[in-house]
Design a protein around this motif. Structure first.
Motif, PDB file in Angstrom:
ATOM      1  N   CYS A  23      31.173  24.304  16.444  1.00 52.91           N
ATOM      2  CA  CYS A  23      31.950  23.664  15.369  1.00 52.91           C
ATOM      3  C   CYS A  23      31.872  22.148  15.525  1.00 52.91           C
ATOM      4  N   ASN A  24      32.808  21.440  14.911  1.00 56.60           N
ATOM      5  CA  ASN A  24      32.801  19.979  14.924  1.00 56.60           C
ATOM      6  C   ASN A  24      33.832  19.456  15.925  1.00 56.60           C
ATOM      7  N   PRO A  25      33.408  18.792  17.012  1.00 57.12           N
ATOM      8  CA  PRO A  25      34.388  18.258  17.971  1.00 57.12           C
ATOM      9  C   PRO A  25      35.063  17.016  17.386  1.00 57.12           C
ATOM     10  N   LEU A  26      36.370  17.000  17.415  1.00 58.51           N
ATOM     11  CA  LEU A  26      37.120  15.862  16.860  1.00 58.51           C
ATOM     12  C   LEU A  26      38.252  15.493  17.798  1.00 58.51           C
ATOM     13  N   LEU A  27      38.643  14.234  17.712  1.00 59.17           N
ATOM     14  CA  LEU A  27      39.836  13.808  18.416  1.00 59.17           C
ATOM     15  C   LEU A  27      40.945  13.751  17.367  1.00 59.17           C
ATOM     16  N   ASP A  28      42.077  14.378  17.659  1.00 61.45           N
ATOM     17  CA  ASP A  28      43.182  14.364  16.697  1.00 61.45           C
ATOM     18  C   ASP A  28      44.102  13.176  16.947  1.00 61.45           C
ATOM     19  N   LEU A  29      44.369  12.438  15.902  1.00 61.30           N
ATOM     20  CA  LEU A  29      45.360  11.364  15.949  1.00 61.30           C
ATOM     21  C   LEU A  29      46.567  11.929  15.215  1.00 61.30           C
TER      22      LEU A  29
ATOM     23  N   GLY B 258      40.970  17.889  19.447  1.00 62.29           N
ATOM     24  CA  GLY B 258      41.055  18.735  18.262  1.00 62.29           C
ATOM     25  C   GLY B 258      39.687  19.282  17.903  1.00 62.29           C
ATOM     26  N   GLY B 259      39.468  19.463  16.613  1.00 63.21           N
ATOM     27  CA  GLY B 259      38.248  20.124  16.145  1.00 63.21           C
ATOM     28  C   GLY B 259      38.544  21.612  16.160  1.00 63.21           C
ATOM     29  N   ALA B 260      38.518  22.229  14.970  1.00 65.35           N
ATOM     30  CA  ALA B 260      39.037  23.591  14.854  1.00 65.35           C
ATOM     31  C   ALA B 260      38.387  24.575  15.837  1.00 65.35           C
ATOM     32  N   GLY B 261      37.049  24.614  15.839  1.00 66.11           N
ATOM     33  CA  GLY B 261      36.360  25.585  16.698  1.00 66.11           C
ATOM     34  C   GLY B 261      36.552  25.269  18.175  1.00 66.11           C
ATOM     35  N   GLN B 262      36.681  23.980  18.473  1.00 70.42           N
ATOM     36  CA  GLN B 262      36.886  23.583  19.862  1.00 70.42           C
ATOM     37  C   GLN B 262      38.291  24.015  20.341  1.00 70.42           C
ATOM     38  N   ASN B 263      39.262  23.946  19.414  1.00 69.16           N
ATOM     39  CA  ASN B 263      40.610  24.427  19.735  1.00 69.16           C
ATOM     40  C   ASN B 263      40.568  25.934  20.023  1.00 69.16           C
ATOM     41  N   SER B 264      39.820  26.663  19.191  1.00 66.29           N
ATOM     42  CA  SER B 264      39.726  28.122  19.393  1.00 66.29           C
ATOM     43  C   SER B 264      39.021  28.427  20.709  1.00 66.29           C
TER      44      SER B 264
ATOM     45  N   VAL C 201      43.123  15.045   7.820  1.00 67.31           N
ATOM     46  CA  VAL C 201      42.135  14.213   7.120  1.00 67.31           C
ATOM     47  C   VAL C 201      41.068  13.828   8.137  1.00 67.31           C
ATOM     48  N   THR C 202      39.856  14.308   7.912  1.00 68.54           N
ATOM     49  CA  THR C 202      38.814  14.208   8.936  1.00 68.54           C
ATOM     50  C   THR C 202      37.675  13.284   8.577  1.00 68.54           C
ATOM     51  N   ASP C 203      37.335  12.440   9.553  1.00 73.09           N
ATOM     52  CA  ASP C 203      36.117  11.632   9.448  1.00 73.09           C
ATOM     53  C   ASP C 203      35.154  12.213  10.492  1.00 73.09           C
TER      54      ASP C 203
ATOM     55  N   GLY D 134      34.137  27.725  10.385  1.00 71.45           N
ATOM     56  CA  GLY D 134      33.529  27.582   9.059  1.00 71.45           C
ATOM     57  C   GLY D 134      33.388  26.122   8.643  1.00 71.45           C
ATOM     58  N   PHE D 135      34.200  25.243   9.251  1.00 72.30           N
ATOM     59  CA  PHE D 135      34.066  23.813   8.972  1.00 72.30           C
ATOM     60  C   PHE D 135      32.633  23.337   9.230  1.00 72.30           C
ATOM     61  N   HIS D 136      31.929  24.030  10.135  1.00 78.15           N
ATOM     62  CA  HIS D 136      30.567  23.606  10.470  1.00 78.15           C
ATOM     63  C   HIS D 136      29.584  23.889   9.319  1.00 78.15           C
TER      64      HIS D 136
ATOM     65  N   THR E 270      52.589  22.867  13.879  1.00 72.77           N
ATOM     66  CA  THR E 270      51.684  23.999  13.620  1.00 72.77           C
ATOM     67  C   THR E 270      50.218  23.558  13.610  1.00 72.77           C
ATOM     68  N   ASN E 271      49.933  22.335  14.079  1.00 74.80           N
ATOM     69  CA  ASN E 271      48.534  21.881  14.148  1.00 74.80           C
ATOM     70  C   ASN E 271      47.776  22.790  15.126  1.00 74.80           C
ATOM     71  N   GLY E 272      46.765  23.485  14.626  1.00 79.34           N
ATOM     72  CA  GLY E 272      45.939  24.336  15.483  1.00 79.34           C
ATOM     73  C   GLY E 272      46.461  25.760  15.644  1.00 79.34           C
TER      74      GLY E 272
ATOM     75  N   GLY F 298      46.304  28.298  13.548  1.00 79.77           N
ATOM     76  CA  GLY F 298      45.274  29.246  13.112  1.00 79.77           C
ATOM     77  C   GLY F 298      44.111  29.296  14.089  1.00 79.77           C
ATOM     78  N   ASP F 299      43.761  28.148  14.653  1.00 83.51           N
ATOM     79  CA  ASP F 299      42.658  28.104  15.631  1.00 83.51           C
ATOM     80  C   ASP F 299      43.043  28.895  16.877  1.00 83.51           C
ATOM     81  N   ALA F 300      44.309  28.748  17.279  1.00 84.43           N
ATOM     82  CA  ALA F 300      44.777  29.458  18.482  1.00 84.43           C
ATOM     83  C   ALA F 300      44.741  30.966  18.235  1.00 84.43           C
TER      84      ALA F 300
HETATM   85  C1  26A Z   1      34.914  19.443   8.513  1.00 82.99           C
HETATM   86  N1  26A Z   1      36.317  19.313   8.823  1.00 82.99           N
HETATM   87  C2  26A Z   1      37.164  18.826   7.765  1.00 82.99           C
HETATM   88  C3  26A Z   1      36.803  19.693  10.070  1.00 82.99           C
HETATM   89  C4  26A Z   1      38.172  19.619  10.429  1.00 82.99           C
HETATM   90  C5  26A Z   1      38.550  20.116  11.687  1.00 82.99           C
HETATM   91  N2  26A Z   1      37.675  20.628  12.558  1.00 82.99           N
HETATM   92  C6  26A Z   1      36.382  20.659  12.181  1.00 82.99           C
HETATM   93  N3  26A Z   1      35.942  20.197  10.983  1.00 82.99           N
HETATM   94  N4  26A Z   1      39.300  19.167   9.826  1.00 82.99           N
HETATM   95  C7  26A Z   1      40.333  19.373  10.663  1.00 82.99           C
HETATM   96  N5  26A Z   1      39.882  19.944  11.790  1.00 82.99           N
HETATM   97  C8  26A Z   1      40.643  20.339  12.978  1.00 82.99           C
HETATM   98  O1  26A Z   1      41.470  21.401  12.649  1.00 82.99           O
HETATM   99  C9  26A Z   1      42.422  21.494  13.686  1.00 82.99           C
HETATM  100  C10 26A Z   1      43.629  22.227  13.225  1.00 82.99           C
HETATM  101  O2  26A Z   1      43.305  23.486  12.802  1.00 82.99           O
HETATM  102  C11 26A Z   1      41.562  19.258  13.521  1.00 82.99           C
HETATM  103  O3  26A Z   1      40.875  18.434  14.441  1.00 82.99           O
HETATM  104  C12 26A Z   1      42.698  20.060  14.154  1.00 82.99           C
HETATM  105  O4  26A Z   1      42.669  20.021  15.558  1.00 82.99           O
END
Ligand code: 26A
Length: 346
Positions: free
Chosen positions: A9-15, A59-65, A129-131, A162-164, A296-298, A300-302
């Protein structure tokens, strides 16, 4: 090196910050959603960085899972693929994953920063909101490196956020094909957010034939039904039946659709392609009092992480769903998509 669970999936840092409804209105954001940042959203990142009470968490949804699954599995069970920058943000993610016992196989971009997600918490809702930045530059070639090919060959369960689908459907299909080629391997995709089945419908439809399991929630199910032109399926079960029956590469294995529905029971629909029969079951969620919930951030991933850990363990469906609901319950009592360490096992 081999790992029973391989994630992408997409690795992200959550702010992560608490916001008032007026802040969401200012940027036309829904109170509970996940979107890709547009130009008009970019000031949000500077604003949250300077806000008191900011939490910077992995963060990053798949990384959380992946971290959630590793939380309940024996050491060195899970490996995670994604793309980051060559920066301090990536170092933070690597540290968080190490702490969780998750093995990280990042593709490193030199010209892009690690992606970030503004997690705007409002009560029990969260607006994301993701960059994507570096995460958007993951390429199939990373999975084709000999050491990663080896990891894929050794994998038993493949989990794809699925974000990927916005990044590399080719990479998703590569993992899906590995599962489709073996009756004892399992592929799982999570719809992740309503905008995926809505705006990335073609990419999703291309990947779904390689997927054994689909995980999604009620709003993603609705978005799937409307983008696929289904005349208002009467309820979640009807939509799940439609998803379960979509074309599949390996029809020896059934398609299983797991629909979460907030505090309503989780619905599981299994379609057996040989007998053309459905099996439908429902599982109640673990109750928790609202005052125990941090955010509730994450969540669904959990759930997905616990559920796929159950698949790795070969648990029956009721137990795998139960493990997912337990990991979700643990995670919502922590700040961000996190888990209390050291690990405990149910
Ligand atoms: C492509 N997008 C929009 C994303 C995401 C995402 N992870 C991958 N791709 N937008 C939000 N997230 C992550 O979802 C988690 C909560 O379910 C966030 O980083 C957050 O940790």
């Amino acid at each position: 090196m081999s790992f029973p669970l391989v994630c992408l999936c997409n690795p992200l840092l959550d702010l992560q910050v608490d916001v008032e409804p007026s802040y969401l209105e200012k940027y036309s954001l829904k109170e509970n959603d996940a979107i890709l940042a547009e130009e008009k959203h970019l000031p949000i990142y500077d604003e949250v960085i300077n806000q008191p009470g900011l939490h910077i968490v992995a963060g990053g949804a798949g990384q959380n899972s992946a971290r959630a699954a590793q939380y309940v599995l024996p050491p060195k069970s899970v490996v995670y693929f994604g793309s980051v920058g060559n920066d301090q943000y990536a170092d933070l993610l690597i540290k968080a994953n190490e702490k969780a016992g998750l093995t990280t196989k990042y593709q490193v971009q030199t010209e892009h920063e690690t992606g970030k997600c503004a997690a705007l918490i409002n009560g029990l809702n969260r607006s994301l909101v993701t960059d994507l930045a570096a995460a958007n530059h993951f390429t199939l070639s990373h999975l084709e490196k000999p050491e990663n090919e080896e990891i894929i060959k050794g994998g038993k369960v493949f989990y794809i956020g699925g974000f990927h689908l916005t990044v590399s459907p080719e990479a998703i299909i590569k993992l899906g094909k590995e599962a489709a080629a073996h009756n004892d391997k399992i592929s799982v995709i999570n719809f992740s957010a309503p905008f995926i089945p809505e705006f990335f419908k073609d990419q999703l439809d291309k990947c779904l034939p390689y997927m054994d399991y689909v995980i999604c929630n009620e709003t993603e199910a609705e978005a799937y039904a409307s983008s696929h032109g289904y005349a208002e399926p009467s309820n979640l079960v009807e939509t799940a039946k439609l998803v379960a029956k979509t074309p599949k590469e390996n029809t020896t294995k059934p398609r299983i659709v797991v629909f979460t529905h907030g505090t309503e029971p989780t619905v599981v629909v299994k379609y057996d392609f040989a007998t053309e029969k459905y099996e439908i079951s429902e599982y109640p969620v673990h109750p928790i009092s609202v005052d125990k919930i941090k955010d509730t951030n994450g969540a669904g991933d959990a759930f997905a992480g616990g559920f796929i850990a159950g698949l790795v363990k070969g648990l029956p469906m009721a137990k795998a769903v139960d493990l997912g609901q337990w990991t979700a319950k643990v995670s919502i009592q922590e700040i961000g998509p996190s888990f209390p360490y050291d690990p405990k096992v149910t």
